[in-house]
Design an enzyme around this catalytic site. Structure first.
Site, PDB file in Angstrom:
ATOM      1  N   GLU A 173       0.827  -1.226   0.000  1.00  0.00           N
ATOM      2  CA  GLU A 173       0.000   0.000   0.000  1.00  0.00           C
ATOM      3  C   GLU A 173       0.855   1.267   0.000  1.00  0.00           C
ATOM      4  OE1 GLU A 173      -3.020  -0.230   3.090  1.00  0.00           O
ATOM      5  OE2 GLU A 173      -4.178  -1.653   1.893  1.00  0.00           O
ATOM      6  N   GLU A 292      -5.617  -8.158  -0.690  1.00  0.00           N
ATOM      7  CA  GLU A 292      -6.341  -7.923   0.562  1.00  0.00           C
ATOM      8  C   GLU A 292      -7.800  -7.696   0.192  1.00  0.00           C
ATOM      9  OE1 GLU A 292      -4.785  -5.162   3.484  1.00  0.00           O
ATOM     10  OE2 GLU A 292      -2.731  -5.595   2.848  1.00  0.00           O
TER      11      GLU A 292
HETATM   12  O1  AHR Z   1      -5.398  -5.903   6.764  1.00  0.00           O
HETATM   13  C1  AHR Z   1      -5.213  -4.822   7.618  1.00  0.00           C
HETATM   14  C2  AHR Z   1      -4.447  -3.684   6.962  1.00  0.00           C
HETATM   15  O2  AHR Z   1      -5.210  -3.179   5.916  1.00  0.00           O
HETATM   16  C3  AHR Z   1      -3.132  -4.047   6.300  1.00  0.00           C
HETATM   17  O3  AHR Z   1      -2.066  -4.057   7.181  1.00  0.00           O
HETATM   18  C4  AHR Z   1      -2.970  -2.955   5.300  1.00  0.00           C
HETATM   19  O4  AHR Z   1      -2.238  -3.359   4.182  1.00  0.00           O
HETATM   20  C5  AHR Z   1      -4.380  -2.538   4.966  1.00  0.00           C
HETATM   21  O5  AHR Z   1      -4.551  -1.176   5.055  1.00  0.00           O
END
Ligand code: AHR
Length: 506
Positions: A173, A292
């Site tokens: 990210e 994610e």
């Molecule tokens: O999954 C939780 C968080 O969400 C992770 O660490 C990050 O990559 C995202 O913002």
């Protein structure tokens, strides 16, 4: 009268179902590692300190590749801290989650755990506070068989064979201002390109994942993808994306339409990536790693989440992001899996974020039980039943109004077909809040079929959830009345429900 018709045509292929679509994500965050998967004092702990009740649940979940060690955590992580004798490992501040990291679990221990759960490793390198050199060092340590200082150090540390990690995330990210070492798109694109180039000089067999947008709502979404790939196209194989969904302001209809939001996000990323492909006249097509995705109540922090920032408030394994999932969440989650499957020609890797205790399908109590959340069921069933090729199945149904997304179909579905195994499966969600839907699926194109399994996630109480006190309140039940006659599979889906039906072909 039938409300919904679906047609299953074996020639409408999307693509082979990639096993990596059913990946997971384990971050050093809250009670994920410590007091989650690793609890040496727990009655079920094995000789390595791993909870065997959790191992069994992860195996049942059916997770293919697991992304590690973060997430936001990785952007401040020094991988060397987690290898070598445990007594020599440093204790550090984890700035991402305002926690204390003891480094009791690192690459070797996590890899041992992966062998127990039967999953593969996907590693992320730190491009927040570190750079090319440390990424190349980690790759040398992990993948070079021997004969160099770092590979021999791995062998001295007890791992003779290389870890042979194939998939590598180039940071996490990096578009997000919250990220340690956050960069603008040009700076990140150059760094990602050089890092991937250097890493492939060490091991040309690896695949690399450049960070895409951390949400469709980022102001930079679109231009970030175009700029990053403009720099890194030739050196990377995947572009990542992340998305979390939650019910906001009591708008259940909008929440139920999350799968449509995810579909548009994926389609837009494909456009951005293929735009760069055209500009470069490249023969290569960039794949998407949806590394994610989940339901996450970011705007309704789970009890126990930290709110302080004072230096004496750093804690080891605090209760963070311990969302409790309802039936409604489980149904939305199931619809997200349908969207991912429907895009599996381009989304060839995905990681459910996360696995244990932290926005997770599996919860644990220290010294106590482990249990399945509502989201566990759609994942486990889809991972087990989605085999062969994914099929696009036209759905004819009514619609509902979903805020900014406009009119969205009540029912969404996807199918899979495994000709060699003589099996097919249909995954279907009824997102309508106003009542049940009678569904008929034309399966005549498959020849003679019979219902093998039929599972339903639904409940009169959409807020029902599994908890420490009532860990089996919600589970899937048999989808009663699912039958095939004259090439038509029929069943009824209650309001707000998700179902999986598998068929045997004769
Ligand atoms: O999954 C939780 C968080 O969400 C992770 O660490 C990050 O990559 C995202 O913002």
């Amino acid at each position: 009268m039938t409300d919904v018709t679906i047609t299953l045509d074996p020639s409408s292929r999307i693509g082979a179902v990639p096993r990596r679509l059913f990946g997971g994500f384990v971050e050093h965050l809250g009670r994920h590692i410590y007091d989650g998967i690793h609890e040496p004092g727990h009655p079920s702990a094995d000789a390595d300190g791993f909870r065997q009740d959790v191992i069994e649940l992860v195996r049942e979940l059916g997770v293919s590749t697991i992304r590690y060690p973060g997430g936001n955590f990785v952007s401040g992580y020094r991988w060397e801290d987690g290898v070598g004798p445990r007594e020599d490992r440093p204790t550090r501040l984890d700035l991402a989650w305002h926690s204390i990291e003891t480094n009791e679990v690192g690459l070797h221990e996590f890899s041992t755990w992966l062998e127990k759960v039967g999953s593969d490793l996907m590693l992320a390198v730190n491009l927040g506070t570190r750079g090319i050199e440390e990424a190349v060092d980690l790759l040398e340590y992990a993948n070079v068989p021997g004969g160099t200082t770092l590979s021999e150090r791995r062998r001295d540390n007890g791992r003779d064979e290389p870890f042979a990690v194939e998939m590598w995330c180039l940071g996490n990210e990096m578009d997000g201002p919250w990220q340690l070492g956050h960069l603008d798109a040009d700076s990140y694109g150059r760094l990602a390109s050089r890092t991937a180039h250097a890493m492939k000089l060490v091991d040309p067999a690896i695949t690399t994942v450049a960070c895409g947008s951390s949400s469709r709502d980022m102001d930079t979404f679109g231009t970030w993808e175009r700029t990053v790939l403009g720099h890194a196209y030739d050196n990377v194989d995947y572009l990542s994306c992340h998305a979390y969904y939650e019910e906001r302001d009591g708008d259940r209809a909008a929440f139920l339409a999350s799968g449509e939001h995810m579909a548009r996000f994926i389609d837009e990323i494909i456009v951005a990536a293929d735009h760069v492909k055209a500009l470069k006249r490249s023969d290569k097509t960039i794949q998407i790693s949806f590394d994610e995705w989940n339901v996450w109540y970011m705007n309704r922090p789970a009890p126990g989440s930290f709110s302080g920032t004072a230096v004496d408030e750093f804690a080891h394994a605090p209760r963070l992001l311990e969302d409790q999932y309802t039936v409604l969440d489980g149904v939305v989650f199931g619809s997200l899996l349908i969207t991912l499957l429907r895009h599996c020609d381009r989304v060839t890797s995905a990681s459910l974020a996360q696995l244990v205790n932290v926005i997770a399908p599996i919860m644990t109590e220290p010294g106590g039980p482990a249990w399945r959340q509502t989201t566990f069921y759609p994942f486990a069933l889809t991972s087990r039943l989605a085999r062969g090729v994914a099929l696009r199945v036209p759905v004819s149904s009514g619609t509902f109004s979903a805020a900014k997304l406009g009119e969205v179909a009540d029912v969404d579905a996807v199918a899979t077909w495994d000709q060699d195994a003589g099996a097919a499966s249909v995954f279907v969600v009824n997102r309508a809040l106003d009542g049940s839907r009678d569904v008929s699926v034309d399966v005549s194109g498959l020849g003679a079929v019979a219902v093998e399994e039929a599972h339903l996630l639904a409940d009169g109480d959409l807020d029902a959830a599994n908890t420490l006190d009532d860990p089996e309140r919600v589970s899937t039940v048999a989808l009663e009345g699912a039958t095939v006659a004259d090439g038509i599979l029929t069943f009824t889906l209650p309001a707000v429900s998700w179902a999986a039906v598998s068929l045997t072909l004769s």
